[in-house]
Design an enzyme around this catalytic site. Sequence first.
Site, PDB file in Angstrom:
ATOM      1  N   ASN A 259       0.813  -1.217   0.000  1.00 29.98           N
ATOM      2  CA  ASN A 259       0.000   0.000   0.000  1.00 29.98           C
ATOM      3  C   ASN A 259       0.848   1.269   0.000  1.00 29.98           C
ATOM      4  O   ASN A 259       0.580   2.208  -0.747  1.00 29.98           O
ATOM      5  CB  ASN A 259      -0.949   0.006   1.202  1.00 29.98           C
ATOM      6  CG  ASN A 259      -1.954  -1.126   1.129  1.00 29.98           C
ATOM      7  OD1 ASN A 259      -2.053  -1.795   0.090  1.00 29.98           O
ATOM      8  ND2 ASN A 259      -2.679  -1.367   2.204  1.00 29.98           N
TER       9      ASN A 259
ATOM     10  N   THR B  26     -15.666  38.608 -31.453  1.00 34.23           N
ATOM     11  CA  THR B  26     -16.486  38.186 -30.312  1.00 34.23           C
ATOM     12  C   THR B  26     -17.739  37.605 -30.946  1.00 34.23           C
ATOM     13  O   THR B  26     -18.166  38.061 -32.016  1.00 34.23           O
ATOM     14  CB  THR B  26     -16.858  39.349 -29.373  1.00 34.23           C
ATOM     15  OG1 THR B  26     -17.659  40.285 -30.102  1.00 34.23           O
ATOM     16  CG2 THR B  26     -15.635  40.064 -28.817  1.00 34.23           C
ATOM     17  N   HIS B  27     -18.300  36.580 -30.346  1.00 37.12           N
ATOM     18  CA  HIS B  27     -19.454  35.871 -30.912  1.00 37.12           C
ATOM     19  C   HIS B  27     -19.142  35.341 -32.314  1.00 37.12           C
ATOM     20  O   HIS B  27     -20.047  35.173 -33.127  1.00 37.12           O
ATOM     21  CB  HIS B  27     -20.692  36.777 -30.983  1.00 37.12           C
ATOM     22  CG  HIS B  27     -20.974  37.531 -29.717  1.00 37.12           C
ATOM     23  ND1 HIS B  27     -21.791  37.045 -28.725  1.00 37.12           N
ATOM     24  CD2 HIS B  27     -20.508  38.726 -29.261  1.00 37.12           C
ATOM     25  CE1 HIS B  27     -21.834  37.925 -27.731  1.00 37.12           C
ATOM     26  NE2 HIS B  27     -21.050  38.941 -28.024  1.00 37.12           N
TER      27      HIS B  27
ATOM     28  N   SER C 168      -8.137  12.935 -48.114  1.00 34.24           N
ATOM     29  CA  SER C 168      -9.380  12.161 -48.056  1.00 34.24           C
ATOM     30  C   SER C 168      -9.239  10.954 -48.967  1.00 34.24           C
ATOM     31  O   SER C 168      -8.597  11.020 -50.013  1.00 34.24           O
ATOM     32  CB  SER C 168     -10.538  13.047 -48.523  1.00 34.24           C
ATOM     33  OG  SER C 168     -11.594  12.259 -49.021  1.00 34.24           O
TER      34      SER C 168
ATOM     35  N   LYS D 186      -8.889  17.333 -51.042  1.00 32.27           N
ATOM     36  CA  LYS D 186      -8.954  17.667 -49.620  1.00 32.27           C
ATOM     37  C   LYS D 186      -7.614  17.700 -48.916  1.00 32.27           C
ATOM     38  O   LYS D 186      -6.717  16.915 -49.185  1.00 32.27           O
ATOM     39  CB  LYS D 186      -9.844  16.655 -48.893  1.00 32.27           C
ATOM     40  CG  LYS D 186     -11.298  16.762 -49.310  1.00 32.27           C
ATOM     41  CD  LYS D 186     -12.030  17.833 -48.543  1.00 32.27           C
ATOM     42  CE  LYS D 186     -12.579  17.193 -47.295  1.00 32.27           C
ATOM     43  NZ  LYS D 186     -13.090  18.127 -46.369  1.00 32.27           N
TER      44      LYS D 186
ATOM     45  N   ASN E 240      -7.014  18.075 -44.823  1.00 30.97           N
ATOM     46  CA  ASN E 240      -7.779  18.218 -43.580  1.00 30.97           C
ATOM     47  C   ASN E 240      -6.885  18.483 -42.369  1.00 30.97           C
ATOM     48  O   ASN E 240      -5.789  17.934 -42.277  1.00 30.97           O
ATOM     49  CB  ASN E 240      -8.600  16.949 -43.325  1.00 30.97           C
ATOM     50  CG  ASN E 240      -9.648  16.708 -44.398  1.00 30.97           C
ATOM     51  OD1 ASN E 240     -10.203  17.662 -44.934  1.00 30.97           O
ATOM     52  ND2 ASN E 240      -9.879  15.456 -44.720  1.00 30.97           N
TER      53      ASN E 240
ATOM     54  N   GLU F 266      -7.962  18.562 -35.094  1.00 35.18           N
ATOM     55  CA  GLU F 266      -9.237  17.939 -34.705  1.00 35.18           C
ATOM     56  C   GLU F 266      -9.021  16.848 -33.660  1.00 35.18           C
ATOM     57  O   GLU F 266      -9.823  16.682 -32.733  1.00 35.18           O
ATOM     58  CB  GLU F 266      -9.930  17.347 -35.933  1.00 35.18           C
ATOM     59  CG  GLU F 266     -10.467  18.425 -36.863  1.00 35.18           C
ATOM     60  CD  GLU F 266     -10.893  17.856 -38.209  1.00 35.18           C
ATOM     61  OE1 GLU F 266     -12.042  18.083 -38.589  1.00 35.18           O
ATOM     62  OE2 GLU F 266     -10.096  17.182 -38.876  1.00 35.18           O
TER      63      GLU F 266
ATOM     64  N   TYR G 126      -6.465   2.081   2.382  1.00 31.82           N
ATOM     65  CA  TYR G 126      -6.405   1.527   1.033  1.00 31.82           C
ATOM     66  C   TYR G 126      -7.595   0.615   0.760  1.00 31.82           C
ATOM     67  O   TYR G 126      -8.007  -0.163   1.611  1.00 31.82           O
ATOM     68  CB  TYR G 126      -5.102   0.728   0.827  1.00 31.82           C
ATOM     69  CG  TYR G 126      -5.028   0.113  -0.561  1.00 31.82           C
ATOM     70  CD1 TYR G 126      -4.536   0.851  -1.639  1.00 31.82           C
ATOM     71  CD2 TYR G 126      -5.489  -1.175  -0.806  1.00 31.82           C
ATOM     72  CE1 TYR G 126      -4.508   0.310  -2.919  1.00 31.82           C
ATOM     73  CE2 TYR G 126      -5.469  -1.721  -2.074  1.00 31.82           C
ATOM     74  CZ  TYR G 126      -4.969  -0.969  -3.135  1.00 31.82           C
ATOM     75  OH  TYR G 126      -4.948  -1.513  -4.393  1.00 31.82           O
TER      76      TYR G 126
ATOM     77  N   LYS H 148      -4.429   4.099 -11.966  1.00 32.36           N
ATOM     78  CA  LYS H 148      -3.251   4.179 -12.826  1.00 32.36           C
ATOM     79  C   LYS H 148      -3.534   4.470 -14.289  1.00 32.36           C
ATOM     80  O   LYS H 148      -2.923   5.356 -14.892  1.00 32.36           O
ATOM     81  CB  LYS H 148      -2.451   2.883 -12.715  1.00 32.36           C
ATOM     82  CG  LYS H 148      -1.761   2.758 -11.383  1.00 32.36           C
ATOM     83  CD  LYS H 148      -1.220   1.366 -11.149  1.00 32.36           C
ATOM     84  CE  LYS H 148      -1.124   1.101  -9.675  1.00 32.36           C
ATOM     85  NZ  LYS H 148      -2.439   1.118  -8.970  1.00 32.36           N
TER      86      LYS H 148
HETATM   87  N1  ARG Z   1      -1.922  -3.674  -7.372  1.00 36.81           N
HETATM   88  C1  ARG Z   1      -2.317  -2.855  -6.267  1.00 36.81           C
HETATM   89  C2  ARG Z   1      -2.690  -1.473  -6.766  1.00 36.81           C
HETATM   90  O1  ARG Z   1      -2.373  -1.173  -7.873  1.00 36.81           O
HETATM   91  C3  ARG Z   1      -1.207  -2.719  -5.300  1.00 36.81           C
HETATM   92  C4  ARG Z   1      -1.640  -2.503  -3.892  1.00 36.81           C
HETATM   93  C5  ARG Z   1      -2.269  -3.708  -3.391  1.00 36.81           C
HETATM   94  N2  ARG Z   1      -2.525  -3.685  -2.012  1.00 36.81           N
HETATM   95  C6  ARG Z   1      -3.380  -4.527  -1.460  1.00 36.81           C
HETATM   96  N3  ARG Z   1      -3.565  -4.444  -0.200  1.00 36.81           N
HETATM   97  N4  ARG Z   1      -4.011  -5.421  -2.163  1.00 36.81           N
HETATM   98  O2  ARG Z   1      -3.305  -0.678  -6.091  1.00 36.81           O
END
Ligand code: ARG
Length: 456
Positions: free
Chosen positions: A110, A155-156, A277, A283, A285, A290, A317, A325
């Site tokens: 953790n 503006t606008h 295109s 074209k 583009n 975009e 946790y 992630k």
């Molecule tokens: N893979 C877990 C994560 O990305 C790591 C931490 C896990 N901790 C636990 N008590 N299971 O958050």
Amino acid sequence: MEKLWGGRFQKDTDKLMEDFNSSISFDSKLYAYDIQGSIAHATMLGSTGIIEKSEAEKIINGLKEIKEDIEAGKVEFSKKHEDIHMNIEVLLTEKIGETGKKLHTARSRNDQVALDLRLYARDSVIDLSELLKKWMEALTNLAEKNLNTIMPGYTHLQRAQPISFAHNLMAYAEMAKRDYQRLESWIDIHNVMPLGSGALAGTTFPIDREMTSKLLGFDGPCMNSLDGVSDRDYIIDLLSAASTGMMHLSRLCEEIILWSSQEFSFIELDDAYSTGSSMMPQKKNPDAAELVRGKTGRVYGDLMSILTTMKGIPLAYNKDMQEDKECLFDGVETWSKCLSIMIAMIETLKVCKEKMLAASKGGFTNATDLADYLVKKGIAFRDAHKITGEIVFECIQKNISLGEFTLENYKNYSQLIEEDIYEDIDVRHCVEYRNSIGGPNAGQVQRSIENIRKIL
Ligand code: ARG
């Protein structure tokens, strides 16, 4: 090898569960930070005598070799060991034997994962700050070449008053400056070390958190272990900064798309940053612009994702937090790619100065200047506004511009108008005379360029 936490279990994890539970497919990206954190932790364990110094050395050398193995493509991570943290720990024990099992003393995954991701975020902030500097540089360089390139300001989306292309570009440089400052403040707030928080309640071992904090370049250890393992504000703040930064890029992209349309024809994008295109041979583009505009929504999604993940989880946790992630990686990588492509696009675009100038002469962009002229001759602004409006109306009927309206005609509206009116309503003068701080006058824009360059 069996699971690192297998002792309490009588049965194997179901394959579906193993797959569902694992994060190695995306958190392998953190391998270098995991090793960096483990080296600091092992160094501290050795120096405090929690493990033998020689054991710490063995662990550190093993970790360094694992890093080389990973970078040489010699390592295959396994879902069985769930995440990068346990994969590396297993690799370490395979490599150096029993001593490897001591690395996790006084540590939990953790605080380990909280550390790794914060190190990743901090490096990202540093890289993004550098990119933002390059972005400001590209904008200021193009602005400097276009201090006297007159274009209509809107503006606008209606032609409003004449400005310079430099003035328009520098508005984006000011936004980029704030984006940069937001990242600077990220460092001030979030450069705090979670390692040593343990699973949630610290540890019984005499760890030295000041030492690991110094080794890892933090301003200090966090002051509450529960918060240490469950704080994800640093992700939220970074994705929030990314969202604002993307919003700025997206607004410019919208202008680039308009400007490069045949209706405007103010700029031409370089072939290298446009696409054709499959059906329509003529074209060209503005796909890059975009896509940046489109990807802005995706980065907002990344921010919403982490905000929503965090809103209902109790201390400390919870596995929900494994969802922290992919959104962070995606937001950082998307913002970074978008900045790189924007820099290239701005550096190579062609400015069609004549088209910009011609557009600024249409649409009565100098009407305010006519009103201002009347004010300088002693008429109150509200009256000057009304007179000018009536003159504009007559010009529209006659299908002519204010510059084509004869002095005789002007005199019908006010005897105070003289020949010098034509100078005041010349769009070049309109820009030049707007000399208030922050205005489009070339000297003022140059000042803002110098101001931005101080950061670079
Ligand atoms: N893979 C877990 C994560 O990305 C790591 C931490 C896990 N901790 C636990 N008590 N299971 O958050």
